[in-house]
Design a protein around this motif. Sequence first.
Motif, PDB file in Angstrom:
ATOM      1  N   ASP A 215      35.673  26.353  28.454  1.00  0.00           N
ATOM      2  CA  ASP A 215      34.770  27.016  29.394  1.00  0.00           C
ATOM      3  C   ASP A 215      35.513  27.357  30.689  1.00  0.00           C
ATOM      4  OD1 ASP A 215      32.765  27.837  31.094  1.00  0.00           O
ATOM      5  OD2 ASP A 215      31.473  26.091  30.758  1.00  0.00           O
ATOM      6  N   LYS A 216      35.830  28.605  30.887  1.00  0.00           N
ATOM      7  CA  LYS A 216      36.593  29.023  32.059  1.00  0.00           C
ATOM      8  C   LYS A 216      35.898  28.649  33.360  1.00  0.00           C
ATOM      9  CE  LYS A 216      38.668  33.048  34.319  1.00  0.00           C
ATOM     10  NZ  LYS A 216      38.908  34.498  34.259  1.00  0.00           N
ATOM     11  N   SER A 217      34.580  28.674  33.372  1.00  0.00           N
ATOM     12  CA  SER A 217      33.844  28.389  34.607  1.00  0.00           C
ATOM     13  C   SER A 217      34.038  26.959  35.079  1.00  0.00           C
ATOM     14  CB  SER A 217      32.351  28.662  34.412  1.00  0.00           C
ATOM     15  OG  SER A 217      31.769  27.723  33.511  1.00  0.00           O
ATOM     16  N   ARG A 218      34.528  26.087  34.200  1.00  0.00           N
ATOM     17  CA  ARG A 218      34.739  24.688  34.565  1.00  0.00           C
ATOM     18  C   ARG A 218      36.105  24.448  35.194  1.00  0.00           C
ATOM     19  NH1 ARG A 218      31.646  21.231  31.316  1.00  0.00           N
ATOM     20  NH2 ARG A 218      32.549  19.551  32.584  1.00  0.00           N
ATOM     21  N   TYR A 219      37.011  25.414  35.073  1.00  0.00           N
ATOM     22  CA  TYR A 219      38.378  25.232  35.551  1.00  0.00           C
ATOM     23  C   TYR A 219      38.457  25.371  37.067  1.00  0.00           C
ATOM     24  CZ  TYR A 219      40.473  25.213  30.871  1.00  0.00           C
ATOM     25  OH  TYR A 219      40.835  24.888  29.584  1.00  0.00           O
ATOM     26  N   GLY A 220      39.371  24.624  37.667  1.00  0.00           N
ATOM     27  CA  GLY A 220      39.539  24.674  39.111  1.00  0.00           C
ATOM     28  C   GLY A 220      40.768  25.458  39.533  1.00  0.00           C
ATOM     29  N   GLY A 221      40.882  25.699  40.831  1.00  0.00           N
ATOM     30  CA  GLY A 221      42.051  26.352  41.387  1.00  0.00           C
ATOM     31  C   GLY A 221      42.297  27.727  40.795  1.00  0.00           C
ATOM     32  N   ARG A 222      43.561  28.103  40.750  1.00  0.00           N
ATOM     33  CA  ARG A 222      43.936  29.422  40.254  1.00  0.00           C
ATOM     34  C   ARG A 222      43.599  29.632  38.789  1.00  0.00           C
ATOM     35  NH1 ARG A 222      49.901  29.436  41.137  1.00  0.00           N
ATOM     36  NH2 ARG A 222      49.588  27.186  41.119  1.00  0.00           N
ATOM     37  N   CYS A 223      43.636  28.543  37.998  1.00  0.00           N
ATOM     38  CA  CYS A 223      43.331  28.690  36.566  1.00  0.00           C
ATOM     39  C   CYS A 223      41.897  29.171  36.357  1.00  0.00           C
ATOM     40  CB  CYS A 223      43.555  27.373  35.830  1.00  0.00           C
ATOM     41  SG  CYS A 223      45.307  26.931  35.641  1.00  0.00           S
ATOM     42  N   GLY A 224      40.994  28.737  37.238  1.00  0.00           N
ATOM     43  CA  GLY A 224      39.594  29.112  37.086  1.00  0.00           C
ATOM     44  C   GLY A 224      39.298  30.556  37.415  1.00  0.00           C
ATOM     45  N   THR A 225      40.198  31.202  38.133  1.00  0.00           N
ATOM     46  CA  THR A 225      39.976  32.602  38.512  1.00  0.00           C
ATOM     47  C   THR A 225      40.990  33.542  37.880  1.00  0.00           C
ATOM     48  OG1 THR A 225      41.350  32.314  40.488  1.00  0.00           O
ATOM     49  CG2 THR A 225      38.979  31.936  40.727  1.00  0.00           C
ATOM     50  N   CYS A 226      41.895  33.000  37.094  1.00  0.00           N
ATOM     51  CA  CYS A 226      42.993  33.799  36.541  1.00  0.00           C
ATOM     52  C   CYS A 226      42.504  34.770  35.478  1.00  0.00           C
ATOM     53  CB  CYS A 226      44.063  32.890  35.948  1.00  0.00           C
ATOM     54  SG  CYS A 226      45.513  33.770  35.331  1.00  0.00           S
ATOM     55  N   ARG A 227      42.952  36.023  35.566  1.00  0.00           N
ATOM     56  CA  ARG A 227      42.562  37.034  34.586  1.00  0.00           C
ATOM     57  C   ARG A 227      43.243  36.812  33.236  1.00  0.00           C
ATOM     58  NH1 ARG A 227      45.684  42.178  37.359  1.00  0.00           N
ATOM     59  NH2 ARG A 227      47.826  41.492  36.976  1.00  0.00           N
ATOM     60  N   ARG A 228      44.229  35.916  33.212  1.00  0.00           N
ATOM     61  CA  ARG A 228      44.924  35.631  31.957  1.00  0.00           C
ATOM     62  C   ARG A 228      44.481  34.303  31.340  1.00  0.00           C
ATOM     63  NH1 ARG A 228      51.106  37.835  32.791  1.00  0.00           N
ATOM     64  NH2 ARG A 228      50.566  39.781  33.806  1.00  0.00           N
ATOM     65  N   TRP A 229      43.367  33.820  31.777  1.00  0.00           N
ATOM     66  CA  TRP A 229      42.890  32.514  31.298  1.00  0.00           C
ATOM     67  C   TRP A 229      42.819  32.458  29.774  1.00  0.00           C
ATOM     68  CZ3 TRP A 229      38.671  31.010  28.382  1.00  0.00           C
ATOM     69  CH2 TRP A 229      38.396  29.643  28.357  1.00  0.00           C
TER      70      TRP A 229
END
Length: 377
Positions: free
Chosen positions: A316-330
């Motif tokens: 779940d991308k929405s659970r990630y913090g920092g840059r990983c949570g907003t990264c377009r390459r998630w």
Amino acid sequence: MKQLKELEELEAAGPAAKYDFFVQWHLTERCNLRCRHCYQADRKETPAGVDLSLKEIGRVIAEISDTLGSWAKNYQMDFSPSFNITGGEPLLRADLFDIISEARAQGFDVFVLTNGTIINRQRARALVNAGVRAVQVSVEGPEEVHDSIRGRGSFSQAMWGVKNLLGAGLTVTLNSTLSSLNAGRMPEMVSLALGMGVQRLGFSRLVPYGRGSGLIREMLPSGQVKKLYETLLSLEIDGLEIVTGDPVASQMSIKNHPDAGCTAAGGCAAGISGFTILADGAITPCRRLPLPLGNIRTDSIRQVWATSTVLGALRDKSRYGGRCGTCRRWATCRGCRAIAYAYSMSRGEADFLSEDPQCFIEQDEETETAKFLPSLK
């Protein structure tokens, strides 16, 4: 199974693609080395009765095979299943070859990860006869570097094992764990691999966990990680393939545009395209991410995969913090969850969804290096 369908979309790589699914299996915690950077706890011996028996292992192999068969049928997914067999040192198990043969009989590709130090000609030939696809041998650099990390004399023993593996006709990967202890010696690793005649040379990053937690100051700044990967992955050498499973490194081959990584396969595999089974049957998302999901002695793998809150969070991308949570390459990266978790623990946070501290994607190298180093003081 909602989670499986979500992963199918996450990892979609085209209509003809196979869905890679692997199990990293630590057959034992016993090891003949005590490496400084090991992510496992410093336990000298595995307590009696902890390691799964051959009968238990056979049952689990059958369960995993049945589960993948059911998924393939219900969700029209074409799987490419495999086991990464390791330890400790897997060759310390007398029944290793029986385990490999059982996995092969159930249709799994089998890869063995070893320190190479006890592989004589007979064991190398037995690996071939059991149906092993390839073997990875850990080598940290030229002799003085390797021995300083893995113990005196271990380099020459590992090279002896590599020669026996190659002599038996096996595909061999030398793999180095990157840190400040060996980063400057990687050109010599390329020469070593060429001289030995191995087919592949691989790299991974230090995870400061277990015994390796004492080496957190040896983690490379993101700028140096980037430069290393740029150099290594740009090499084109006949007969030698440069490889890495590092999700951050994989982004170097994805074109830089807003939609990059939304549909390509890849990224951190933890809970996405596989899981780990430890010597005592514990299930974790990754061999280096020690978050218990259940135990194969008591829990259904199918149920763990579908209902684990930890696995749900990893997807779940929405659970990630920092840059990983907003990264377009998630979708094709997600950072290394094991490094993120171990690094966060050093700061008293224990957050497996925090950002990867060594990520260099779309970052100013000098700024990132300056930010990273003071945090270790």
